[in-house]
Design an enzyme around this catalytic site. Structure first.
Site, PDB file in Angstrom:
ATOM      1  N   SER A   1      26.637  32.249 -12.456  1.00 42.39           N
ATOM      2  CA  SER A   1      28.108  32.216 -12.587  1.00 42.39           C
ATOM      3  C   SER A   1      28.510  30.931 -13.300  1.00 42.39           C
ATOM      4  O   SER A   1      27.712  29.984 -13.388  1.00 42.39           O
ATOM      5  CB  SER A   1      28.711  32.239 -11.174  1.00 42.39           C
ATOM      6  OG  SER A   1      30.070  31.861 -11.179  1.00 42.39           O
TER       7      SER A   1
ATOM      8  N   TYR B   1      30.636  30.627  -2.301  1.00 42.59           N
ATOM      9  CA  TYR B   1      30.240  31.237  -3.583  1.00 42.59           C
ATOM     10  C   TYR B   1      29.693  30.161  -4.520  1.00 42.59           C
ATOM     11  O   TYR B   1      28.641  30.330  -5.148  1.00 42.59           O
ATOM     12  CB  TYR B   1      31.449  31.940  -4.211  1.00 42.59           C
ATOM     13  CG  TYR B   1      31.124  32.748  -5.446  1.00 42.59           C
ATOM     14  CD1 TYR B   1      30.597  34.032  -5.348  1.00 42.59           C
ATOM     15  CD2 TYR B   1      31.348  32.224  -6.723  1.00 42.59           C
ATOM     16  CE1 TYR B   1      30.305  34.774  -6.487  1.00 42.59           C
ATOM     17  CE2 TYR B   1      31.057  32.961  -7.863  1.00 42.59           C
ATOM     18  CZ  TYR B   1      30.542  34.236  -7.734  1.00 42.59           C
ATOM     19  OH  TYR B   1      30.239  34.965  -8.862  1.00 42.59           O
TER      20      TYR B   1
HETATM   21  P1  NAP Z   1      31.440  43.843  -7.959  1.00 43.56           P
HETATM   22  O1  NAP Z   1      32.040  44.866  -8.842  1.00 43.56           O
HETATM   23  O2  NAP Z   1      32.153  43.430  -6.716  1.00 43.56           O
HETATM   24  O3  NAP Z   1      29.957  44.301  -7.604  1.00 43.56           O
HETATM   25  C1  NAP Z   1      29.184  43.707  -6.586  1.00 43.56           C
HETATM   26  C2  NAP Z   1      27.903  44.491  -6.438  1.00 43.56           C
HETATM   27  O4  NAP Z   1      27.092  43.939  -5.411  1.00 43.56           O
HETATM   28  C3  NAP Z   1      28.174  45.937  -6.054  1.00 43.56           C
HETATM   29  O5  NAP Z   1      27.250  46.752  -6.729  1.00 43.56           O
HETATM   30  C4  NAP Z   1      27.894  45.952  -4.569  1.00 43.56           C
HETATM   31  O6  NAP Z   1      27.550  47.247  -4.158  1.00 43.56           O
HETATM   32  C5  NAP Z   1      26.726  44.966  -4.499  1.00 43.56           C
HETATM   33  N1  NAP Z   1      26.578  44.379  -3.169  1.00 43.56           N
HETATM   34  C6  NAP Z   1      27.433  43.524  -2.560  1.00 43.56           C
HETATM   35  N2  NAP Z   1      26.990  43.228  -1.324  1.00 43.56           N
HETATM   36  C7  NAP Z   1      25.815  43.893  -1.167  1.00 43.56           C
HETATM   37  C8  NAP Z   1      24.884  43.985  -0.102  1.00 43.56           C
HETATM   38  N3  NAP Z   1      25.069  43.336   1.076  1.00 43.56           N
HETATM   39  N4  NAP Z   1      23.785  44.755  -0.259  1.00 43.56           N
HETATM   40  C9  NAP Z   1      23.599  45.434  -1.420  1.00 43.56           C
HETATM   41  N5  NAP Z   1      24.438  45.372  -2.474  1.00 43.56           N
HETATM   42  C10 NAP Z   1      25.539  44.617  -2.332  1.00 43.56           C
HETATM   43  O7  NAP Z   1      31.231  42.480  -8.741  1.00 43.56           O
HETATM   44  P2  NAP Z   1      30.600  42.128 -10.158  1.00 43.56           P
HETATM   45  O8  NAP Z   1      31.607  41.333 -10.862  1.00 43.56           O
HETATM   46  O9  NAP Z   1      30.028  43.330 -10.835  1.00 43.56           O
HETATM   47  O10 NAP Z   1      29.469  41.129  -9.685  1.00 43.56           O
HETATM   48  C11 NAP Z   1      28.087  41.312  -9.929  1.00 43.56           C
HETATM   49  C12 NAP Z   1      27.423  39.948  -9.912  1.00 43.56           C
HETATM   50  O11 NAP Z   1      27.939  39.168 -10.975  1.00 43.56           O
HETATM   51  C13 NAP Z   1      27.673  39.148  -8.642  1.00 43.56           C
HETATM   52  O12 NAP Z   1      26.519  38.425  -8.281  1.00 43.56           O
HETATM   53  C14 NAP Z   1      28.778  38.207  -9.051  1.00 43.56           C
HETATM   54  O13 NAP Z   1      28.799  37.044  -8.278  1.00 43.56           O
HETATM   55  C15 NAP Z   1      28.376  37.924 -10.475  1.00 43.56           C
HETATM   56  N6  NAP Z   1      29.428  37.395 -11.346  1.00 43.56           N
HETATM   57  C16 NAP Z   1      30.546  38.093 -11.626  1.00 43.56           C
HETATM   58  C17 NAP Z   1      31.495  37.559 -12.475  1.00 43.56           C
HETATM   59  C18 NAP Z   1      32.747  38.277 -12.853  1.00 43.56           C
HETATM   60  O14 NAP Z   1      33.571  37.699 -13.552  1.00 43.56           O
HETATM   61  N7  NAP Z   1      32.961  39.515 -12.464  1.00 43.56           N
HETATM   62  C19 NAP Z   1      31.301  36.290 -13.021  1.00 43.56           C
HETATM   63  C20 NAP Z   1      30.147  35.598 -12.704  1.00 43.56           C
HETATM   64  C21 NAP Z   1      29.204  36.155 -11.877  1.00 43.56           C
HETATM   65  P3  NAP Z   1      28.007  47.834  -2.711  1.00 43.56           P
HETATM   66  O15 NAP Z   1      29.411  47.335  -2.464  1.00 43.56           O
HETATM   67  O16 NAP Z   1      27.891  49.308  -2.836  1.00 43.56           O
HETATM   68  O17 NAP Z   1      27.024  47.263  -1.740  1.00 43.56           O
END
Ligand code: NAP
Length: 251
Positions: free
Chosen positions: A143, A156
């Site tokens: 991130s 986080y």
């Molecule tokens: P998101 O749409 O909220 O997706 C989160 C994912 O993690 C979902 O597939 C969720 O699936 C899974 N997950 C969460 N808790 C879990 C658990 N206990 N066991 C198994 N799976 C779990 O968010 P996203 O933006 O796509 O984020 C994906 C990654 O990118 C994360 O690590 C986030 O920190 C990182 N990130 C995102 C951004 C951004 O701007 N969006 C920026 C930097 C980094 P279920 O809910 O079905 O479990």
């Protein structure tokens, strides 16, 4: 040249491959030729259909990766698609509150998924890679808060800063086994994770004002970095945290 980036014959396990960035990464790896296992608490049926439409095999496994007890059962099920060549540690959660009010529960929940769960899943996968002498690719999803402090997201920030360090440790220990460990640091992407920021007009304006590309990222924007770090093209790349941020860090 195309074979440099081909993932044909490879199997990738993507955590959180059912929605958001994880789904975008899963589809990009499948387009490059990989079979895909997605692990999340909810099902990954949409991803499975879309991967199969690309002519690749795919499996949805439902598990809570916040508990280390989930790891061995997940890997036993994943074996149906063959040994794992590529592990993408994408699953992650965020909890927002002022640091003075932040609860132990919100600290533990985030650390368990974003850091502890990542380490022990990776350890279990890498033990198999080493035993089989196959090498492999580890891609951690970091991130901007692997570099910066952020605001109202203490667990986080701790988890993602920790993940940057852990990525380098993994590279240091496992490069000799033909395993590459690297990370992608997405900037601001429009997913559920950032819904609160997108919906807050002031924060939305502030964020967009700092992104030279002038827009939020879309999951497909991670495709190039993901395929590169999963493929032979990155065989001599170790321990990097690669920003894909529309220029956020350049400002
Ligand atoms: P998101 O749409 O909220 O997706 C989160 C994912 O993690 C979902 O597939 C969720 O699936 C899974 N997950 C969460 N808790 C879990 C658990 N206990 N066991 C198994 N799976 C779990 O968010 P996203 O933006 O796509 O984020 C994906 C990654 O990118 C994360 O690590 C986030 O920190 C990182 N990130 C995102 C951004 C951004 O701007 N969006 C920026 C930097 C980094 P279920 O809910 O079905 O479990």
């Amino acid at each position: 040249m195309p074979t440099l980036f081909s993932l044909k014959g490879k199997t990738a396990l993507v955590t959180g491959g059912n929605v958001g960035l994880g789904q975008g990464i899963a589809l990009s790896l499948a387009e490059a030729g990989a079979d895909i296992v997605s692990v999340a608490r909810r099902d990954s049926n949409d991803t499975v259909s879309r991967v199969e439409a690309l002519g690749r095999r795919s499996l949805s496994i439902q598990a809570d990766l916040g508990s280390t007890a989930a790891i061995e059962p997940v890997l036993e099920q994943a074996a149906a698609l063959g040994p794992i060549d590529i592990l993408v540690n994408n699953a992650g959660i965020i909890r927002r509150a002022d640091a003075v009010d932040f609860t132990e529960a919100d600290w533990d929940a985030v650390m368990d998924v974003n850091l502890k769960g990542v380490f022990f899943l990776t350890q279990a996968v890498v033990r198999r890679m080493i035993a089989e002498g196959r090498g492999g690719k580890i891609i951690n999803i970091a991130s901007m808060l692997s570099f910066q402090g952020g605001i109202r997201v203490p667990s986080y920030t701790a988890s993602k800063s920790g993940l940057a360090g852990l990525t380098k440790l993994m590279a240091n220990e496992w490069a000799k086994h033909g395993i590459n460990a690297n990370a992608i640091a997405p900037g601001y992407f429009a997913t559920d994770n950032t819904r609160a920021l997108q919906d807050d007009p002031d924060r939305n304006r502030e964020i967009l004002g700092r992104i030279p590309a002038g827009r939020w990222g879309e999951p497909a924007d991670l495709a190039g970095a993901a395929v590169f770090l999963a493929s032979r093209a990155s065989d001599y790349v170790q321990g990097v945290v690669l920003p894909v941020d529309g220029g956020w860090q350049a400002r």
